[in-house]
Design a protein around this motif. Structure first.
Motif, PDB file in Angstrom:
ATOM      1  N   GLY A  98       0.784  -1.221   0.000  1.00 34.45           N
ATOM      2  CA  GLY A  98       0.000   0.000   0.000  1.00 34.45           C
ATOM      3  C   GLY A  98       0.816   1.270   0.000  1.00 34.45           C
ATOM      4  N   THR A  99       2.151   1.138   0.038  1.00 37.46           N
ATOM      5  CA  THR A  99       3.014   2.323  -0.023  1.00 37.46           C
ATOM      6  C   THR A  99       3.677   2.391  -1.393  1.00 37.46           C
ATOM      7  OG1 THR A  99       5.036   1.225   0.762  1.00 37.46           O
ATOM      8  CG2 THR A  99       3.502   2.044   2.438  1.00 37.46           C
ATOM      9  N   PRO A 100       4.099   3.578  -1.810  1.00 35.29           N
ATOM     10  CA  PRO A 100       4.737   3.721  -3.124  1.00 35.29           C
ATOM     11  C   PRO A 100       6.242   3.474  -3.095  1.00 35.29           C
ATOM     12  CG  PRO A 100       4.445   5.869  -2.144  1.00 35.29           C
ATOM     13  CD  PRO A 100       3.847   4.881  -1.182  1.00 35.29           C
ATOM     14  N   GLY A 101       6.743   2.987  -1.972  1.00 32.93           N
ATOM     15  CA  GLY A 101       8.192   2.881  -1.836  1.00 32.93           C
ATOM     16  C   GLY A 101       8.715   4.154  -1.225  1.00 32.93           C
ATOM     17  N   GLY A 102       9.907   4.525  -1.592  1.00 30.45           N
ATOM     18  CA  GLY A 102      10.493   5.732  -1.033  1.00 30.45           C
ATOM     19  C   GLY A 102      11.978   5.564  -0.824  1.00 30.45           C
ATOM     20  N   ASN A 103      12.521   6.332   0.106  1.00 35.61           N
ATOM     21  CA  ASN A 103      13.968   6.399   0.262  1.00 35.61           C
ATOM     22  C   ASN A 103      14.420   5.797   1.588  1.00 35.61           C
ATOM     23  OD1 ASN A 103      16.558   6.991  -0.484  1.00 35.61           O
ATOM     24  ND2 ASN A 103      16.371   9.200  -0.286  1.00 35.61           N
ATOM     25  N   SER A 104      15.580   5.184   1.567  1.00 37.46           N
ATOM     26  CA  SER A 104      16.269   4.682   2.742  1.00 37.46           C
ATOM     27  C   SER A 104      17.658   4.270   2.293  1.00 37.46           C
ATOM     28  CB  SER A 104      15.522   3.505   3.382  1.00 37.46           C
ATOM     29  OG  SER A 104      16.169   3.074   4.572  1.00 37.46           O
ATOM     30  N   GLY A 105      18.434   3.728   3.201  1.00 38.79           N
ATOM     31  CA  GLY A 105      19.760   3.285   2.813  1.00 38.79           C
ATOM     32  C   GLY A 105      20.464   2.584   3.956  1.00 38.79           C
ATOM     33  N   VAL A 106      21.555   1.924   3.597  1.00 41.24           N
ATOM     34  CA  VAL A 106      22.424   1.262   4.562  1.00 41.24           C
ATOM     35  C   VAL A 106      23.753   2.007   4.548  1.00 41.24           C
ATOM     36  CG1 VAL A 106      23.580  -0.882   5.193  1.00 41.24           C
ATOM     37  CG2 VAL A 106      21.318  -0.964   4.117  1.00 41.24           C
ATOM     38  N   LEU A 107      24.153   2.547   5.689  1.00 41.52           N
ATOM     39  CA  LEU A 107      25.401   3.283   5.775  1.00 41.52           C
ATOM     40  C   LEU A 107      26.492   2.360   6.320  1.00 41.52           C
ATOM     41  CD1 LEU A 107      24.169   6.650   7.362  1.00 41.52           C
ATOM     42  CD2 LEU A 107      24.081   5.901   4.968  1.00 41.52           C
ATOM     43  N   VAL A 108      27.600   2.273   5.590  1.00 40.89           N
ATOM     44  CA  VAL A 108      28.742   1.481   6.049  1.00 40.89           C
ATOM     45  C   VAL A 108      29.934   2.407   6.261  1.00 40.89           C
ATOM     46  CG1 VAL A 108      27.927  -0.617   4.907  1.00 40.89           C
ATOM     47  CG2 VAL A 108      29.483   0.922   3.693  1.00 40.89           C
ATOM     48  N   HIS A 109      30.908   1.917   7.014  1.00 38.73           N
ATOM     49  CA  HIS A 109      32.113   2.697   7.327  1.00 38.73           C
ATOM     50  C   HIS A 109      31.744   4.045   7.970  1.00 38.73           C
ATOM     51  CE1 HIS A 109      33.827  -0.473   5.108  1.00 38.73           C
ATOM     52  NE2 HIS A 109      33.927   0.101   3.928  1.00 38.73           N
ATOM     53  N   THR A 110      30.765   4.017   8.855  1.00 38.87           N
ATOM     54  CA  THR A 110      30.272   5.237   9.489  1.00 38.87           C
ATOM     55  C   THR A 110      31.214   5.699  10.591  1.00 38.87           C
ATOM     56  OG1 THR A 110      27.991   4.555   9.053  1.00 38.87           O
ATOM     57  CG2 THR A 110      28.327   6.245  10.721  1.00 38.87           C
ATOM     58  N   THR A 111      31.580   6.982  10.541  1.00 37.81           N
ATOM     59  CA  THR A 111      32.435   7.544  11.587  1.00 37.81           C
ATOM     60  C   THR A 111      31.803   8.811  12.145  1.00 37.81           C
ATOM     61  OG1 THR A 111      33.810   8.683   9.929  1.00 37.81           O
ATOM     62  CG2 THR A 111      34.527   6.497  10.630  1.00 37.81           C
ATOM     63  N   SER A 112      32.330   9.967  11.782  1.00 44.04           N
ATOM     64  CA  SER A 112      31.950  11.233  12.420  1.00 44.04           C
ATOM     65  C   SER A 112      30.474  11.546  12.240  1.00 44.04           C
ATOM     66  CB  SER A 112      32.776  12.375  11.830  1.00 44.04           C
ATOM     67  OG  SER A 112      34.147  12.073  11.847  1.00 44.04           O
ATOM     68  N   PRO A 113      29.758  11.851  13.325  1.00 46.35           N
ATOM     69  CA  PRO A 113      28.354  12.259  13.193  1.00 46.35           C
ATOM     70  C   PRO A 113      28.241  13.669  12.636  1.00 46.35           C
ATOM     71  CG  PRO A 113      29.067  12.417  15.479  1.00 46.35           C
ATOM     72  CD  PRO A 113      30.199  11.790  14.720  1.00 46.35           C
ATOM     73  N   GLY A 114      27.087  13.955  12.009  1.00 51.05           N
ATOM     74  CA  GLY A 114      26.798  15.308  11.551  1.00 51.05           C
ATOM     75  C   GLY A 114      27.688  15.812  10.439  1.00 51.05           C
ATOM     76  N   ALA A 115      28.227  14.905   9.628  1.00 48.12           N
ATOM     77  CA  ALA A 115      29.090  15.338   8.526  1.00 48.12           C
ATOM     78  C   ALA A 115      28.289  16.062   7.445  1.00 48.12           C
ATOM     79  CB  ALA A 115      29.815  14.129   7.919  1.00 48.12           C
ATOM     80  N   LEU A 116      27.009  15.685   7.277  1.00 50.29           N
ATOM     81  CA  LEU A 116      26.139  16.329   6.291  1.00 50.29           C
ATOM     82  C   LEU A 116      24.751  16.427   6.913  1.00 50.29           C
ATOM     83  CD1 LEU A 116      25.822  17.432   3.383  1.00 50.29           C
ATOM     84  CD2 LEU A 116      25.136  15.121   2.711  1.00 50.29           C
ATOM     85  N   ASN A 117      24.473  17.575   7.546  1.00 51.93           N
ATOM     86  CA  ASN A 117      23.228  17.740   8.298  1.00 51.93           C
ATOM     87  C   ASN A 117      23.152  16.652   9.376  1.00 51.93           C
ATOM     88  OD1 ASN A 117      22.460  19.970   6.657  1.00 51.93           O
ATOM     89  ND2 ASN A 117      21.818  18.539   5.070  1.00 51.93           N
ATOM     90  N   VAL A 118      22.098  15.824   9.343  1.00 50.51           N
ATOM     91  CA  VAL A 118      21.987  14.775  10.363  1.00 50.51           C
ATOM     92  C   VAL A 118      22.866  13.564  10.044  1.00 50.51           C
ATOM     93  CG1 VAL A 118      20.067  13.554   9.271  1.00 50.51           C
ATOM     94  CG2 VAL A 118      20.304  13.472  11.765  1.00 50.51           C
ATOM     95  N   TRP A 119      23.286  13.426   8.783  1.00 50.58           N
ATOM     96  CA  TRP A 119      23.958  12.198   8.358  1.00 50.58           C
ATOM     97  C   TRP A 119      25.422  12.166   8.796  1.00 50.58           C
ATOM     98  CZ3 TRP A 119      19.915   9.739   7.676  1.00 50.58           C
ATOM     99  CH2 TRP A 119      18.838  10.230   6.928  1.00 50.58           C
ATOM    100  N   PRO A 120      25.897  10.990   9.191  1.00 50.33           N
ATOM    101  CA  PRO A 120      27.295  10.851   9.599  1.00 50.33           C
ATOM    102  C   PRO A 120      28.196  10.607   8.388  1.00 50.33           C
ATOM    103  CG  PRO A 120      26.175   8.770   9.882  1.00 50.33           C
ATOM    104  CD  PRO A 120      25.133   9.748   9.382  1.00 50.33           C
ATOM    105  N   ARG A 121      29.476  10.833   8.575  1.00 50.21           N
ATOM    106  CA  ARG A 121      30.448  10.527   7.522  1.00 50.21           C
ATOM    107  C   ARG A 121      30.397   9.020   7.251  1.00 50.21           C
ATOM    108  NH1 ARG A 121      34.238  13.948   6.241  1.00 50.21           N
ATOM    109  NH2 ARG A 121      34.098  14.938   8.295  1.00 50.21           N
TER     110      ARG A 121
END
Length: 225
Positions: A98-121
């Motif tokens: 019943g949903t149209p899909g959308g956006n998400s992702g799997v982040l690997v090699h995550t280090t510094s928080p807040g590198a791009l707005n809320v997203w970590p490096r």
């Protein structure tokens, strides 16, 4: 003779113990228990929102993300362990019926928080509907074959769009992180490969990025050295 036999037995036991340790080092790591969020921490861009406001557990060990919210929340859950390197990560994901899909992702090699707005490096293995397998660099860099045709800004395009199964079927994701390379398969098909990644170690995250999405069977298998 008895001393010789004793030494032989001791050496044999030592060898077996070493083999057991090596085997254990290469055993799959269950990143999410299917029961609770032990070992994970949430980060969001909306003050006062807690992990349990977005993420929950459904029957069958399904990890549910209520990411489609009127407050335009964006965020992720992150493994407390932050030293993962040289591994194969496998999981399944789907967008609910019943949903149209959308956006998400799997982040690997995550280090510094807040590198791009809320997203970590990190390096993002994309799950955006019909674009699964793209790689987005978040404060990082990598190289890709035919970059003049396959790179726009931070986006590194996959080889085969529309590799996903129809909603709400489950999709299989495989992300191989080996040294400074990342290779991605969607439903058994090779979709991307990048090299010379500027980061090759870190935590693993799952994104809440404006869509309801579900995950299960999240396993990390260390590579044999």
């Amino acid at each position: 003779m008895n001393n010789t036999r004793t030494l032989a037995v001791q050496l044999c036991l030592a060898a077996l113990a070493s083999a057991a340790i090596l085997a254990d080092d290469k055993s799959p790591v269950v990143l999410w228990s299917g029961r609770d969020f032990t070992g994970w921490t949430a980060t969001v861009n909306v003050p006062g929102v807690k992990l349990e406001d977005i993420w929950s557990v459904a029957p069958g060990g399904i990890l549910v993300c209520k990411g489609n919210r009127p407050d335009r929340l964006r965020g992720y859950i992150r493994t407390d362990r932050d030293d993962f390197e040289n591994y194969t990560l496998t999981l399944q994901w789907r967008f609910p019926a019943g949903t149209p899909g959308g956006n998400s992702g799997v982040l690997v090699h995550t280090t510094s928080p807040g590198a791009l707005n809320v997203w970590p490096r990190s390096m993002e293995a994309q799950l955006n509907h019909q674009n699964a397998g793209d790689i987005w660099v978040i404060g990082t860099t990598c190289q890709i074959e035919n970059a003049d045709k396959r790179v726009t800004g931070r986006r590194h395009y996959n080889l085969t769009d529309n590799s996903e199964r129809p909603i709400p079927e489950w999709n299989d994701y495989k992300v191989l992180c080996q040294a400074d390379e990342i290779t991605i398969w969607v439903n058994g098909g090779l979709v991307n490969h990048v090299t010379k990644c500027s980061q090759s170690q870190g935590a693993i995250c799952l994104q809440a990025e404006g869509a309801d999405i579900e995950f299960r069977n999240i396993l990390l298998t260390p590579l044999t050295k």
